[in-house]
Design an enzyme around this catalytic site. Structure first.
Site, PDB file in Angstrom:
ATOM      1  N   ALA B  34       0.814  -1.178  -0.076  1.00 22.19           N
ATOM      2  CA  ALA B  34      -0.051   0.109  -0.042  1.00 22.19           C
ATOM      3  C   ALA B  34       0.738   1.385  -0.007  1.00 22.19           C
ATOM      4  O   ALA B  34       0.650   2.270  -0.818  1.00 22.19           O
ATOM      5  CB  ALA B  34      -0.967   0.078   1.391  1.00 22.19           C
ATOM      6  N   LYS B  81       4.723  -7.821  -7.375  1.00 18.96           N
ATOM      7  CA  LYS B  81       4.412  -6.361  -7.178  1.00 18.96           C
ATOM      8  C   LYS B  81       5.577  -5.729  -7.633  1.00 18.96           C
ATOM      9  O   LYS B  81       5.076  -4.533  -8.251  1.00 18.96           O
ATOM     10  CB  LYS B  81       4.294  -6.147  -5.666  1.00 18.96           C
ATOM     11  N   THR B 129      12.487  -5.546   9.309  1.00 21.41           N
ATOM     12  CA  THR B 129      12.816  -4.899   7.951  1.00 21.41           C
ATOM     13  C   THR B 129      13.239  -3.248   8.441  1.00 21.41           C
ATOM     14  O   THR B 129      14.220  -2.556   7.811  1.00 21.41           O
ATOM     15  CB  THR B 129      11.931  -5.058   6.873  1.00 21.41           C
ATOM     16  N   CYS B 169      16.365   4.165  18.827  1.00 27.66           N
ATOM     17  CA  CYS B 169      15.922   5.265  19.918  1.00 27.66           C
ATOM     18  C   CYS B 169      14.578   4.970  20.764  1.00 27.66           C
ATOM     19  O   CYS B 169      14.544   5.139  21.835  1.00 27.66           O
ATOM     20  CB  CYS B 169      16.266   6.447  19.546  1.00 27.66           C
ATOM     21  N   CYS B 181      -2.376  -5.490  13.463  1.00 31.16           N
ATOM     22  CA  CYS B 181      -2.197  -5.603  11.959  1.00 31.16           C
ATOM     23  C   CYS B 181      -3.243  -6.868  11.638  1.00 31.16           C
ATOM     24  O   CYS B 181      -4.068  -6.843  10.633  1.00 31.16           O
ATOM     25  CB  CYS B 181      -1.144  -6.034  11.512  1.00 31.16           C
TER      26      CYS B 181
END
Lengths: 77, 339, 339, 77
Positions: B34, B81, B129, B169, B181
């Site tokens: 998205a 994609k 990631t 941090c 989610c």
């Protein structure tokens, strides 16, 4: 007194956009613990906290009148 | 300057000089879901010099509700994609150099890629990631822009090495996720709102207007009409392992990376083989068909029905097992097919 | 419910029931420029039952920087925006009924169209059309959502007849404009931010979650990192001619409408013939070629070079004169060609 | 004292995101007139005014401490 705002799924868990409560003198961590006990809030240890729209760490002390916001980091994309 | 960009050259924050800078820059977008489909379209239309897009997934019906580069035809063709995005972006702006990478964003791949990258945009759906991007950003001094959303809620934060706090941090550890989610769904306006913030920040950085870059983390809920801006300078953590004095870039270390992952918001497990290497999809498809399996494919992947599950296997040996969240079960299916 | 909409059905604000409502609704979008191309894409992806899109313009190179449905090919073919939008929206979601109207949003056209319209989205670039939408909204009790942007600045406000103030309450008169739009340019993130607000409000209205609808006017500046929300209940004006007791719907009256308009942000004049009627483009193109003019065309329009100017003539007799802002000069060129 | 915020092209005309000035007791119209004189602000008659994040008409009276925002309606799209 303090206005405490909740974002995302925290708002659903609390059932309100904000609460008004007395958190003056408590640390952020203490307030989180209290809220977890009362509202069964999930994963509060990774939730970010703002005091008066500024990032606050868990050991920061809340003063009377401060506005607190709890903002959970999300991962969707 | 070109008539094509006349409206953004008219904007005083960009101008002729800014447009020349935009057209000389290279942006790396990690993820073409998205957020990635939306932000890559905006940057391609804005005339960025070079776009590199990495994505490991292919287009499915449930993506079309919010992933703007893709059509029903891309779903029918099961296009990866990154490949589908590249096709549409070329039709939109043939002057932009586009590199589409079908695969996983590993530390090795990112370290190899970022040599001439000016900016990274976060369009991934997981914190593993993001933490890796964050370490790459600090190690190679490349700014990146965090963005994420779920339901009607979203957030964004601009990270400039040496200036702002970094994602490590803020988070100190990778948050346990999944629940929001999986259960929250997503509406497209929340995606667009994150993209609006990420791409505005991207344009500021591409024209090098560093003073205009936002120093707060924005979060909003479009259904609940909430919006807040949190100043972040106090979030800087001296002991941070990604940006502090004693930095070790922990998320570039393979020891800290999983090999089997339940994909966020989906009944799907991803398996990544521990050693890299190409497999012959043609040969595998032939073998499986011969064994009586229903196999479909294209040059990038094959898809096999295995009872209630469906396995999609990519050339690099990576597989998605749809219809399960059970890591062990998924691994066993994988090993049944690929040994 | 369909796998396609699974992620938005998962969102508690929508759910199965909300999705069923969305798929039964008809949305009218006025304008297919930056805002209209973006919001029509979002609503088509969300599975709205029927979309009607009105636009009078065709795709030009300078649109591609921010108008998301269009490609370089649409520019080369000089396709009308409504036609190009329809083509792309069909490829995105073939289940949505799409009606594209190439022409001007006149009071007559709108009154004829709005019979079964549940919601109108503002994607126009001028206040004259907005005031007309606003009167239509009040007369037929159809909510609409104001949205606009210039530079990095934008705003949105949801208008529900009988509940909120209307646009005429807020403005009292059509603001003199031009300057900001002519000189400010526009960046694509500002467009996306307005669209995010408009479409979030649209989804709330389509699922009939009226309590969630925003009661404030949002405005923001993405470059300056400003965002503000202004509560609007006090803006309701009892003497309003559009929504008050003594309402006259002044903007549905042709006396209040111009026939010649300088298009916002462009060196272009539009001429609208005072009487409606179709002209034969083939015949006209033949005549003009014979007179030595350079003429190009497609089934929807012809384009003629006239000295430094270029005139584009549509089937309904409307024309765009590019290369001038002088109304009288433009009118004389028009009359030279069309009598 | 009052904080007065400017949006869009008004901010460019004033040269600052906000001004701090004393507008207590004045109407919105009076404050607009004063600013037009001082900063050559264009088309202030159609600019919307918020007092403390709420819409205010031209005849509303500003109190000391109120936060004022001037927001020009725009037409691009």
């Amino acid at each position: 007194m303090n206005k405490v705002l909740f974002f995302a799924h925290l708002r659903d868990a609390v059932g309100a956009e904000y609460l008004t409560l007395d958190a003056g003198g408590k640390t952020v961590a203490e307030l989180k613990d209290e809220l977890v006990e009362k509202y069964d809030l999930p994963r509060m240890e990774t939730v970010m906290t703002a005091i008066n729209e500024e990032f606050a760490s868990n050991d920061e002390v809340i003063r009377d009148g401060d506005e607190i916001a709890f903002i959970p980091p999300v991962s969707g994309g | 300057m070109n008539e094509r960009y006349s409206r953004q050259v008219l904007f005083p924050g960009i101008g002729q000089e800014g447009q020349a800078k935009i057209s000389s820059k290279h942006v790396l977008i990690i993820g073409a879901g998205a957020l990635g489909s939306g932000s890559s379209e905006i940057l391609a239309r804005a005339g960025v010099g070079k776009l590199t897009i990495i994505d490991r997934d292919y287009v499915e019906a449930s993506n079309l509700q919010r992933q703007q580069l893709y059509t029903e035809e891309d779903v029918a063709e099961k296009l990866p994609k990154a490949a589908a995005a590249e096709k549409r972006l070329r039709a939109i702006n043939s002057a932009v150099e586009i590199r589409a990478i079908i695969g996983d964003a590993t530390p090795e791949l990112l370290e190899e890629l970022v040599g001439d990258v000016d900016l990274m945009l976060d369009a991934t759906d997981n914190f593993e990631t993001r933490m890796m991007m964050n370490d790459i950003s600090q190690k190679y001094k490349i700014p990146w822009i965090y963005g994420a959303c779920v339901g009607s809620f979203g957030m964004s934060f601009s990270i400039i090495p040496g200036k702002t706090p970094c994602l490590n941090c803020l988070l100190r550890t990778i948050p346990l996720q999944g629940m929001t989610c999986d259960t929250g769904g997503i509406i497209s306006p929340a995606v667009q709102m994150v993209i609006a913030h990420q791409t505005a920040e991207a344009l500021k950085m591409l024209v090098e207007d560093w003073d205009a870059v936002r120093n707060s983390l924005v979060s909003f809920d479009l259904w609940r009409n909430q919006y807040t801006s949190m100043k972040m300078s106090k979030a800087k953590f001296a002991g941070c392992l990604s940006c502090g004095e004693e930095r070790t870039y922990p998320y570039l270390d393979h020891e800290n990376m999983t090999k089997t992952t339940v994909l966020c918001g989906r009944d799907t497990v991803q398996i990544r083989p521990s050693s890299a290497g190409e497999i012959s999809l043609d040969q595998l498809a032939g073998q499986l068909s011969a064994l009586g399996y229903t196999v479909k494919g294209n040059p990038y992947l094959i898809s096999v029905e295995i009872g209630a599950e469906r396995m999609v296997i990519f050339q690099d040996g990576r597989a998605l097992i749809h219809g399960t969240k059970d890591l062990t079960h998924a691994k066993s299916l994988y090993q049944r097919i690929l040994g």
